[in-house]
Design an enzyme around this catalytic site. Structure first.
Site, mmCIF file in Angstrom:
data_model
loop_
_atom_site.group_PDB
_atom_site.id
_atom_site.type_symbol
_atom_site.label_atom_id
_atom_site.label_comp_id
_atom_site.label_asym_id
_atom_site.label_seq_id
_atom_site.Cartn_x
_atom_site.Cartn_y
_atom_site.Cartn_z
ATOM 1 N N CYS A 117 -2.219 -2.513 7.098
ATOM 2 C CA CYS A 117 -1.682 -2.502 8.464
ATOM 3 C C CYS A 117 -1.810 -1.097 9.059
ATOM 4 O O CYS A 117 -2.129 -0.133 8.359
ATOM 5 C CB CYS A 117 -0.220 -2.958 8.471
ATOM 6 S SG CYS A 117 0.918 -1.695 7.874
ATOM 7 N N GLU A 138 0.834 -1.215 0.000
ATOM 8 C CA GLU A 138 0.000 0.000 0.000
ATOM 9 C C GLU A 138 0.862 1.256 0.000
ATOM 10 O O GLU A 138 0.613 2.215 -0.723
ATOM 11 C CB GLU A 138 -0.917 0.043 1.229
ATOM 12 C CG GLU A 138 -1.908 -1.093 1.321
ATOM 13 C CD GLU A 138 -1.380 -2.273 2.124
ATOM 14 O OE1 GLU A 138 -0.228 -2.680 1.910
ATOM 15 O OE2 GLU A 138 -2.135 -2.788 2.967
HETATM 16 N N1 THU Z 1 2.314 -6.314 4.149
HETATM 17 C C1 THU Z 1 1.829 -5.428 3.228
HETATM 18 O O1 THU Z 1 2.355 -5.313 2.121
HETATM 19 N N2 THU Z 1 0.753 -4.678 3.567
HETATM 20 C C2 THU Z 1 0.131 -4.695 4.783
HETATM 21 O O2 THU Z 1 -0.794 -3.929 5.013
HETATM 22 C C3 THU Z 1 0.596 -5.632 5.814
HETATM 23 C C4 THU Z 1 1.736 -6.515 5.456
HETATM 24 C C5 THU Z 1 3.478 -7.119 3.782
HETATM 25 C C6 THU Z 1 4.706 -6.943 4.637
HETATM 26 C C7 THU Z 1 5.441 -8.222 4.376
HETATM 27 O O3 THU Z 1 6.196 -8.087 3.185
HETATM 28 C C8 THU Z 1 4.337 -9.230 4.139
HETATM 29 O O4 THU Z 1 3.158 -8.496 3.904
HETATM 30 C C9 THU Z 1 4.096 -10.191 5.277
HETATM 31 O O5 THU Z 1 3.901 -9.512 6.461
#
Ligand code: THU
Length: 157
Positions: free
Chosen positions: A110, A75
């Site tokens: 997140c 994101e």
């Molecule tokens: N991740 C995202 O790309 N977006 C989120 O909102 C949460 C987590 C990614 C971080 C990491 O590369 C993978 O997901 C596993 O946590």
């Protein structure tokens, strides 16, 4: 002491086919973005896409690093790319989806990404539509990041 309650408005589509064409395209763009994920450590791909005020779509995907905290969520990659390549264009919508071994999976932004999204809303004075891919091909739509991050940090610096 006064007891208070928060209500969060959101809706869910049963499938992508049910969505308005421009929002379906945005989610499909996020699905396509999972292909560029660099996620050798988590093996969890995240694809994101944002739509700008002029209709431009910008993709992002999670980019990991051996020094774990140095990586970035899909994101934020999409949001920062949009800001760097299309300065002055408001972000009006964001879609996010997970993927593992070729299957699309549920994903929701997140906390850190929510904080960044709130700032885009404040910068341009508009609410962002957030689309999250859900199990079984359903899609959740939340209008406005404040619903995802109530009691947001705000300060006059
Ligand atoms: N991740 C995202 O790309 N977006 C989120 O909102 C949460 C987590 C990614 C971080 C990491 O590369 C993978 O997901 C596993 O946590």
């Amino acid at each position: 002491m006064e007891k208070k309650q928060l209500l969060i408005d959101y809706c869910e589509y049963d499938s992508l086919a049910e969505m308005p064409a421009c929002d379906r395209e945005l989610m499909e763009c996020a699905m396509d973005a999972t292909r560029s994920s660099y996620s050798p450590y988590s093996r969890f791909r995240v694809g994101a896409a944002v739509r700008l005020a002029d209709g431009t779509l910008v993709q992002g995907s999670n980019q990991e690093n051996l020094a774990y905290p140095s990586g970035l969520c899909g994101e934020r990659v999409a949001l920062f790319t949009a800001s760097a390549q299309h300065p002055g264009q408001a972000v009006v919508a964001l879609a996010v989806v997970g993927s593992q071994e070729g299957d699309f999976l549920e994903a929701s932004p997140c906390g850190a990404c929510r904080q960044v999204m709130v700032e885009y809303e404040m910068r341009y004075g508009n609410e962002i539509d957030v689309f999250c891919y859900l199990k079984g091909g359903r899609v959740r739509r939340i209008h406005g990041v404040k619903s995802l991050l109530p009691f947001t940090f705000e300060a006059e610096l």
